[in-house]
Design a protein around this motif. Structure first.
Motif, PDB file in Angstrom:
ATOM      1  N   VAL A  28      26.091  16.092  40.186  1.00 54.06           N
ATOM      2  CA  VAL A  28      25.884  17.631  40.180  1.00 54.06           C
ATOM      3  C   VAL A  28      25.553  17.995  41.853  1.00 54.06           C
ATOM      4  N   PRO A  29      24.680  17.218  42.588  1.00 52.38           N
ATOM      5  CA  PRO A  29      24.407  17.505  44.115  1.00 52.38           C
ATOM      6  C   PRO A  29      25.622  17.238  44.916  1.00 52.38           C
ATOM      7  N   LEU A  30      26.471  16.239  44.447  1.00 48.69           N
ATOM      8  CA  LEU A  30      27.567  16.164  45.313  1.00 48.69           C
ATOM      9  C   LEU A  30      28.692  17.341  45.162  1.00 48.69           C
ATOM     10  N   LEU A  31      28.782  17.775  43.745  1.00 45.50           N
ATOM     11  CA  LEU A  31      29.708  18.879  43.657  1.00 45.50           C
ATOM     12  C   LEU A  31      29.203  20.182  44.237  1.00 45.50           C
ATOM     13  N   ALA A  32      27.847  20.203  44.273  1.00 45.05           N
ATOM     14  CA  ALA A  32      27.208  21.483  44.692  1.00 45.05           C
ATOM     15  C   ALA A  32      27.462  21.661  46.214  1.00 45.05           C
ATOM     16  N   ALA A  33      27.211  20.315  46.958  1.00 46.21           N
ATOM     17  CA  ALA A  33      27.122  20.303  48.231  1.00 46.21           C
ATOM     18  C   ALA A  33      28.653  20.137  49.185  1.00 46.21           C
ATOM     19  N   HIS A  34      29.543  19.281  48.459  1.00 43.42           N
ATOM     20  CA  HIS A  34      30.934  18.866  48.945  1.00 43.42           C
ATOM     21  C   HIS A  34      32.304  19.404  48.287  1.00 43.42           C
ATOM     22  N   ALA A  35      31.960  19.880  47.022  1.00 48.94           N
ATOM     23  CA  ALA A  35      33.443  20.269  46.541  1.00 48.94           C
ATOM     24  C   ALA A  35      33.957  21.555  47.076  1.00 48.94           C
TER      25      ALA A  35
END
Length: 370
Positions: free
Chosen positions: A95-102
């Motif tokens: 979730v945090p990876l998608l929020a920051a880098h998607a």
């Protein structure tokens, strides 16, 4: 650095404990393990309904975000209950990876659904005989995504696989639908009874919008978050195992005395307490640094995560064996809850790097800093 849990983390840990006790007690977990269930769907839905899958979705305006500490608190409590859900790779990392880098398209398609538990995320990182995430053998080029990943947790239940691959300019992290043509998922037998799989990619099409930005830096962040997730799960696992062992030592009598009064047993329990505290504190330290609550030097956050993963391996090994040894014949009963703690702790010990692996990486990191 403040090791005092935040009020929110304490409240969330209690909420998680209540949900696990109600939805997935030990008997339920044993049933799911026996049935080789790909996920505890009832528990997953309850966690989503309580908002626990999206704790790391918001982005802080000032760069200091307590949600890593809070998400780790939930992951630790789920470890206590041997929960059969992919909370770590999904909520603490995905979730945090998608929020920051998607990309905008990917974020729109996945993030809200992941927070709601409607889409399940997991991570495909490890490769057989090669754990260097900076130089994966899985390749993403004009021919598509090709390679093999091992020890992929909950892949059969996942909708999206976050895959580390070698791109044209270095390692990248791609979000690949699990049902895309060319993806083959095969169940593996795991020590800890947690569902893990071998995943093969054969020329799988990956759109540019499905590649997270940041390249090698995002891959490194993903590995830090995933290792922290395993360490948090291990912190809960060994804490629960030690609690059960201490209670047994107080109640079990030999020679008209509780076995906990014997020096050899008391020493094993005392050593276990030190291990559990060391793991808990190093996990908290890593979560604190990953939350951006303190200024860090290059490599300091990764060093903290690797230290936590080292203790996850060491504490997991020692406390798991203490649990079995003090319980005697009961500890060898594969149907007994304490033996399942032993199995989970052993699986966590080796997932995403055993003690020698992370010590070698930590040594290289400290050498470069020196």
């Amino acid at each position: 650095m403040d090791f005092t849990p935040t009020e929110a983390a304490t409240d969330l840990q209690k909420l998680t404990a209540d949900i696990v006790d109600r939805i997935s007690p030990a008997e339920r977990v044993a049933e799911l393990e026996s049935d080789r269930a790909p996920i505890d769907q009832r528990l997953w839905s309850e966690l989503a309904g309580a908002g626990l899958l999206g704790l790391a979705a918001p982005e802080s305006a000032d760069g200091a975000d307590l949600t890593t500490l809070e998400t780790v608190a939930v992951a630790t409590e789920l470890g206590r209950g041997l929960a059969r859900v992919p909370f770590g790779p999904h909520a603490l990392a995905g979730v945090p990876l998608l929020a920051a880098h998607a990309s905008d398209d990917l974020r729109s398609a996945l993030l809200a659904a992941a927070v709601a538990g409607e889409k399940v995320l997991t991570a495909a990182v490890e490769e057989d005989g090669n754990f260097d995430a900076a130089a994966p053998r899985t390749v993403l080029d004009d021919a598509g995504l090709t390679g093999v990943k091992v020890n992929v947790p909950f892949a059969a239940a996942a909708d999206v696989l976050l895959v580390v691959a070698a791109g044209s300019a270095g390692p990248v992290l791609a979000a690949v639908p699990a049902d895309r043509p060319g993806v083959t998922i095969t169940e593996s037998v795991a020590t800890g009874l947690t569902p893990v799989y071998l995943v093969e990619f054969d020329g799988v099409d990956v759109a540019p919008t499905e590649i997270l930005d940041g390249g090698a830096a995002t891959v490194a962040q993903a590995l830090d978050l995933l290792r922290l997730a395993v360490s948090a799960d291990q912190a809960g696992t060994v804490a629960a195992a030690l609690d059960a062992t201490a209670e047994y030592a107080r109640e079990r009598e030999q020679f008209n005395r509780p076995i906990g009064s014997f020096q050899a047993v008391a020493q094993r329990l005392a050593d276990g307490y030190i291990d559990v505290q060391a793991l808990s504190l190093t996990v908290t330290q890593a979560a604190w640094l990953l939350s951006g609550l303190a200024e860090t030097e290059d490599g300091e956050t990764t060093a903290a995560v690797e230290t936590a993963k080292f203790w996850a391996a060491e504490a997991g090994h020692r406390v798991a064996h203490t649990t079995v040894h003090v319980h005697g014949g009961v500890g060898l009963d594969t149907s007994h809850p304490v033996h399942r703690y032993f199995l989970r702790a052993k699986q966590n010990e080796f997932t995403l790097g055993s003690a020698p692996v992370v010590l070698d990486e930590l040594g290289d990191l400290l050498t470069v800093k020196a």
